[in-house]
Design a protein around this motif. Structure first.
Motif, PDB file in Angstrom:
ATOM      1  N   ALA A  51       0.831  -1.210   0.000  1.00  0.00           N
ATOM      2  CA  ALA A  51       0.000   0.000   0.000  1.00  0.00           C
ATOM      3  C   ALA A  51       0.867   1.261   0.000  1.00  0.00           C
ATOM      4  O   ALA A  51       0.588   2.214  -0.739  1.00  0.00           O
ATOM      5  CB  ALA A  51      -0.934   0.003   1.209  1.00  0.00           C
ATOM      6  N   ILE A  52       1.901   1.254   0.808  1.00  0.00           N
ATOM      7  CA  ILE A  52       2.806   2.413   0.860  1.00  0.00           C
ATOM      8  C   ILE A  52       3.500   2.617  -0.485  1.00  0.00           C
ATOM      9  O   ILE A  52       3.608   3.742  -0.982  1.00  0.00           O
ATOM     10  CB  ILE A  52       3.825   2.262   2.001  1.00  0.00           C
ATOM     11  N   LEU A  53       3.961   1.543  -1.103  1.00  0.00           N
ATOM     12  CA  LEU A  53       4.627   1.657  -2.402  1.00  0.00           C
ATOM     13  C   LEU A  53       3.668   2.155  -3.479  1.00  0.00           C
ATOM     14  O   LEU A  53       4.053   2.954  -4.337  1.00  0.00           O
ATOM     15  CB  LEU A  53       5.234   0.314  -2.805  1.00  0.00           C
ATOM     16  N   GLY A  54       2.429   1.702  -3.434  1.00  0.00           N
ATOM     17  CA  GLY A  54       1.445   2.167  -4.406  1.00  0.00           C
ATOM     18  C   GLY A  54       1.173   3.655  -4.285  1.00  0.00           C
ATOM     19  O   GLY A  54       1.125   4.375  -5.282  1.00  0.00           O
ATOM     20  N   CYS A  55       1.013   4.125  -3.066  1.00  0.00           N
ATOM     21  CA  CYS A  55       0.773   5.562  -2.834  1.00  0.00           C
ATOM     22  C   CYS A  55       1.987   6.386  -3.237  1.00  0.00           C
ATOM     23  O   CYS A  55       1.851   7.439  -3.860  1.00  0.00           O
ATOM     24  CB  CYS A  55       0.437   5.813  -1.368  1.00  0.00           C
ATOM     25  N   THR A  56       3.164   5.905  -2.885  1.00  0.00           N
ATOM     26  CA  THR A  56       4.398   6.623  -3.219  1.00  0.00           C
ATOM     27  C   THR A  56       4.556   6.740  -4.726  1.00  0.00           C
ATOM     28  O   THR A  56       4.904   7.805  -5.250  1.00  0.00           O
ATOM     29  CB  THR A  56       5.617   5.906  -2.612  1.00  0.00           C
TER      30      THR A  56
ATOM     31  N   ARG B  35       2.210   6.757  -6.991  1.00  0.00           N
ATOM     32  CA  ARG B  35       1.219   7.707  -7.509  1.00  0.00           C
ATOM     33  C   ARG B  35       1.667   9.149  -7.274  1.00  0.00           C
ATOM     34  O   ARG B  35       1.569   9.995  -8.161  1.00  0.00           O
ATOM     35  CB  ARG B  35      -0.140   7.449  -6.844  1.00  0.00           C
ATOM     36  N   TYR B  36       2.172   9.438  -6.069  1.00  0.00           N
ATOM     37  CA  TYR B  36       2.632  10.794  -5.775  1.00  0.00           C
ATOM     38  C   TYR B  36       3.844  11.170  -6.616  1.00  0.00           C
ATOM     39  O   TYR B  36       3.996  12.327  -7.018  1.00  0.00           O
ATOM     40  CB  TYR B  36       2.920  10.967  -4.286  1.00  0.00           C
ATOM     41  N   LEU B  37       4.713  10.209  -6.904  1.00  0.00           N
ATOM     42  CA  LEU B  37       5.848  10.491  -7.787  1.00  0.00           C
ATOM     43  C   LEU B  37       5.365  10.802  -9.206  1.00  0.00           C
ATOM     44  O   LEU B  37       5.917  11.679  -9.862  1.00  0.00           O
ATOM     45  CB  LEU B  37       6.818   9.317  -7.800  1.00  0.00           C
ATOM     46  N   ASP B  38       4.339  10.090  -9.680  1.00  0.00           N
ATOM     47  CA  ASP B  38       3.765  10.380 -10.997  1.00  0.00           C
ATOM     48  C   ASP B  38       3.177  11.787 -11.044  1.00  0.00           C
ATOM     49  O   ASP B  38       3.357  12.513 -12.022  1.00  0.00           O
ATOM     50  CB  ASP B  38       2.679   9.358 -11.345  1.00  0.00           C
ATOM     51  N   ILE B  39       2.484  12.182  -9.981  1.00  0.00           N
ATOM     52  CA  ILE B  39       1.893  13.521  -9.917  1.00  0.00           C
ATOM     53  C   ILE B  39       2.979  14.591  -9.916  1.00  0.00           C
ATOM     54  O   ILE B  39       2.895  15.586 -10.649  1.00  0.00           O
ATOM     55  CB  ILE B  39       0.973  13.658  -8.685  1.00  0.00           C
ATOM     56  N   ALA B  40       4.020  14.382  -9.125  1.00  0.00           N
ATOM     57  CA  ALA B  40       5.120  15.351  -9.067  1.00  0.00           C
ATOM     58  C   ALA B  40       5.824  15.463 -10.415  1.00  0.00           C
ATOM     59  O   ALA B  40       6.165  16.569 -10.860  1.00  0.00           O
ATOM     60  CB  ALA B  40       6.113  14.957  -7.978  1.00  0.00           C
ATOM     61  N   SER B  41       6.028  14.352 -11.077  1.00  0.00           N
ATOM     62  CA  SER B  41       6.668  14.361 -12.392  1.00  0.00           C
ATOM     63  C   SER B  41       5.803  15.095 -13.413  1.00  0.00           C
ATOM     64  O   SER B  41       6.315  15.891 -14.220  1.00  0.00           O
ATOM     65  CB  SER B  41       6.918  12.924 -12.841  1.00  0.00           C
ATOM     66  N   ALA B  42       4.502  14.864 -13.388  1.00  0.00           N
ATOM     67  CA  ALA B  42       3.599  15.552 -14.319  1.00  0.00           C
ATOM     68  C   ALA B  42       3.604  17.057 -14.070  1.00  0.00           C
ATOM     69  O   ALA B  42       3.616  17.849 -15.023  1.00  0.00           O
ATOM     70  CB  ALA B  42       2.189  14.991 -14.196  1.00  0.00           C
ATOM     71  N   ARG B  43       3.600  17.459 -12.815  1.00  0.00           N
ATOM     72  CA  ARG B  43       3.644  18.901 -12.505  1.00  0.00           C
ATOM     73  C   ARG B  43       4.946  19.526 -12.973  1.00  0.00           C
ATOM     74  O   ARG B  43       4.962  20.627 -13.527  1.00  0.00           O
ATOM     75  CB  ARG B  43       3.472  19.112 -11.003  1.00  0.00           C
ATOM     76  N   ARG B  44       6.063  18.814 -12.747  1.00  0.00           N
ATOM     77  CA  ARG B  44       7.369  19.317 -13.171  1.00  0.00           C
ATOM     78  C   ARG B  44       7.406  19.458 -14.692  1.00  0.00           C
ATOM     79  O   ARG B  44       7.893  20.461 -15.223  1.00  0.00           O
ATOM     80  CB  ARG B  44       8.458  18.374 -12.675  1.00  0.00           C
TER      81      ARG B  44
END
Length: 86
Positions: free
Chosen positions: A15-20, A22-31
């Motif tokens: 669960a922690i890896l899945g959330c992490t 997803r947040y990395l994907d969001i940060a990459s898209a914003r960047r």
């Protein structure tokens, strides 16, 4: 008891890896959206298209109002908007 402990631990780690992830994907898209907005502001749309292709995103829309460029990109299942001043 030991097997239950390991099962709960494994579920928690997954669960922690899945959330992490997803947040990395969001940060990459914003960047990437920020970089493309800045590329449009400084170099023009054609160079921004090259950058978008290089980072694997799609430019969905570009608007300019009073020197402020707003770009919306699609990155996988995400849609992100960023702005930059010309």
């Amino acid at each position: 008891m030991s097997i239950w402990w390991w099962a709960i631990t494994v579920v928690g780690v997954v669960a922690i890896l899945g959330c992490t992830s997803r947040y990395l994907d969001i940060a990459s898209a914003r960047r990437n959206a920020d970089a493309i907005a800045l590329a449009i502001a400084s170099r023009g749309t054609s160079d921004a298209q090259v950058l978008a292709a290089a980072v694997g995103v799609t430019i969905l829309s570009v608007d300019e109002v009073d020197g402020i460029i707003t770009v919306t990109i699609g990155a996988g299942s995400l849609t992100v908007t960023a702005s930059a001043r010309r």
